[in-house]
Each structure stands twice: as C-alpha cells, then as structure tokens.
Design an enzyme around this catalytic site. Structure first.
Site, PDB file in Angstrom:
ATOM      1  N   GLY A  67      -5.466 -12.535  14.371  1.00 31.29           N
ATOM      2  CA  GLY A  67      -5.417 -12.140  12.905  1.00 31.29           C
ATOM      3  C   GLY A  67      -5.210 -10.642  12.616  1.00 31.29           C
ATOM      4  O   GLY A  67      -4.997 -10.112  13.541  1.00 31.29           O
ATOM      5  N   GLY A  89       0.182   0.041   5.426  1.00 35.43           N
ATOM      6  CA  GLY A  89      -0.022  -1.251   6.084  1.00 35.43           C
ATOM      7  C   GLY A  89       1.260  -2.042   5.764  1.00 35.43           C
ATOM      8  O   GLY A  89       1.129  -3.478   6.188  1.00 35.43           O
ATOM      9  N   GLU A  90       2.276  -1.531   5.635  1.00 37.77           N
ATOM     10  CA  GLU A  90       3.376  -2.469   5.298  1.00 37.77           C
ATOM     11  C   GLU A  90       3.887  -3.151   6.844  1.00 37.77           C
ATOM     12  O   GLU A  90       4.325  -4.215   6.856  1.00 37.77           O
ATOM     13  CB  GLU A  90       4.779  -1.653   4.805  1.00 37.77           C
ATOM     14  N   ARG A  91       3.616  -2.616   7.890  1.00 36.58           N
ATOM     15  CA  ARG A  91       3.865  -3.359   9.063  1.00 36.58           C
ATOM     16  C   ARG A  91       3.161  -4.309   9.163  1.00 36.58           C
ATOM     17  O   ARG A  91       3.715  -5.452   9.589  1.00 36.58           O
ATOM     18  CB  ARG A  91       3.842  -2.321  10.436  1.00 36.58           C
ATOM     19  N   ARG A  92       1.956  -4.282   9.172  1.00 38.65           N
ATOM     20  CA  ARG A  92       1.160  -5.402   9.086  1.00 38.65           C
ATOM     21  C   ARG A  92       1.244  -6.638   8.045  1.00 38.65           C
ATOM     22  O   ARG A  92       1.574  -7.753   8.386  1.00 38.65           O
ATOM     23  CB  ARG A  92      -0.352  -5.293   8.877  1.00 38.65           C
TER      24      ARG A  92
END
Length: 289
Positions: A67, A89-92
């Site tokens: 998660g 947090g764009e990667r996530r």
C-alpha cells in the site's frame, strides 16, 4: 501563512509530522484523508518532469504489496472546486494509478501558489535520486519565482550554497548535453567535466558512445583543451596555481564559470552566466561592491 512557512527547509517529512496532530474528519479543510484518485490531478508547475518507467514500476510493485506508506501532499484545486492538486508525491500517485488503486491517502493543506511551488521544489531536491538537470532547473525556477538569492535558495532547500551554485552551472551547457544528463546518458560528474570545454556537444557524444567514466571524461576534456588548434598561434601556457585557485574562489562566490587570462600582470576576466537571473545577481554584487 507564517505558520505554514515554518515547515519550509525541513522537507516534506516535517510537514507530515506536524499533520499527525490534526484529527481525522470526513471533510477536513486540512489533514489526512482518503481521496478518490480521479479527484487528484498533477501540478502543472511540478519541478520534476522525467519519471522513468522502471522507477514507477518498482514503486507500483511496492504499493501492490504494502500500500501507500506515506500520504501524498495535496491542496484544494485552485481551478476545479471539490478536486485536489498534487504538491508533493506525484511518483506515488502515478504508481497508484498503475496499481489500480481507487483511493489514496493524502495530506490536505490550504496553500497559495507560491507556497505550494516552494514546497514542491524542496520535496524534490531533497530526494537523492532526483536528476541533476532537473535539480538545476528547480533551483533556477525557485530563484526566479521567489526572487531569491542563491544563499536564500540554499537555506530554503537545506543545501549548501556551493552545492546550489555548482548545480546551477549545469544550465550553462548546450541543450543537447543537458538532454544527455536529463535522460541519464550522462551523470552530473560527466557534465561538470566538460562544462568549460570548447565543444561540449562533441565531447558529450563521445562519452556516451564510448561509455567513458567520469575520470576518463575529465582526461578527454583536458586533452582536447591542451591540443593546439590548427592555424592558431602558440599554445597558451597552463595557468599557475594561484590563478587557478583564484578562479575557483570566484566561481564559488558567484556560482558562475570564471576564466582569468593573465598576461604579465594585465589581462581580463570572463564570467559566463546561464540565465538572466544570474546576470541580475552578478550586477547586484558588482554594484554593491
């Protein structure tokens, strides 16, 4: 606004730490909540542009098994009511989409455009895997957008001034060489090795084609620099230690490439700037002096 700005310079983890005291609620103005992924959109001013597929795939695998362990940071969308814009947090978020998540945990903060931009830059440059070219562009954007000096930018992102200055020097490279760095064909070490070379594009392509190490790239750049040019006058004598040290000191102070040509006590100093912001800062320093 003053309350929010205390988190700047300490990274996203500090902001998340502060948010732990905010109670959960169904519709909090600020705090951690679960948001449908389709209501979250990327920030058009995100400093990071390049997201390697392998990196996203690795994070996707982690999200599928564990998660999302750390909430992304968002703000209410300034364009679409009821939706949210990513601050960090764009990667996530991208990996969560790949993993098929319907909702993602997010820390919601009410931030204006400048504050959101500054946090986005800080979060990105504090990542160890950030591309050096994107890091340089992020510093330049921060200096331009926030009217910061290099000293103030360094303080904001928690880096040394010399690191910021040396990274900004990469913007002096031709676009073709910058692309090599951006897409991982050259490292920042390679780029610095050929920064002052006469034909950096040619050297860069040679380094890429032959897979040269940084040390080999430095030797190649030095050999090209020392080679006599056809039809030119006598080769310039190598600079003495004092002149080379003075160049290094000036480059450290200015954050720009400096070349001193001394001819028996007379000569010239050449300073190369990569952006108009660097020129403005140089003019300010000279006029203050």
């Amino acid at each position: 606004m003053a309350e929010g700005r205390r988190g700047l310079g300490r990274g996203l983890s500090a902001l998340l730490g502060e948010a732990e005291e905010i109670p959960h609620a169904a519709e909090p103005a600020n705090g951690v909540r679960e948001i449908p992924i389709e209501l979250i959109h990327r920030n058009p001013e995100q400093p990071r542009r390049h997201f390697p597929d392998a990196e996203i795939a690795e994070l996707e695998s982690s999200i599928r098994s564990q998660g999302i362990l750390q909430p992304i940071l968002v703000r209410p969308s300034p364009r679409t009511p009821g939706e949210f814009e990513i601050v960090a947090g764009e990667r996530r978020w991208r990996a969560a989409q790949k993993a098929g998540l319907a909702i993602v945990p997010a820390l919601v903060r009410a931030l204006d455009d400048d504050h959101a931009f500054e946090i986005a830059v800080i979060e990105n440059v504090q990542r160890e895997d950030l591309n050096a070219m994107e890091e340089a562009q992020a510093y330049a954007s921060l200096i331009r957008r926030m009217a910061y000096t290099q000293d103030k930018a360094a303080t904001a992102v928690g880096k040394s001034r010399s690191h910021v200055a040396n990274t900004l020097r990469l913007l002096q490279l031709p676009d073709a060489v910058q692309d090599h760095v951006l897409f991982g064909r050259l490292t920042a070490g390679h780029a610095r090795a050929i920064l002052a070379a006469a034909f950096p594009e040619v050297l860069a392509q040679t380094i890429v084609d032959k897979g040269l190490s940084v040390r080999e790239a430095e030797s190649l750049a030095k050999a090209k620099s020392d080679a006599p040019k056809k039809g030119s006058g006598p080769r310039r004598a190598p600079k003495d230690t004092d002149t080379a040290a003075l160049e290094a000191d000036l480059e450290e102070a200015l954050g720009m490439s400096v070349d001193i040509a001394d001819r028996g006590g007379a000569g010239e100093i050449r300073i190369r700037y990569a952006t108009l912001e660097q020129l403005d800062e140089l003019c300010r320093k000279l006029t203050r002096a």
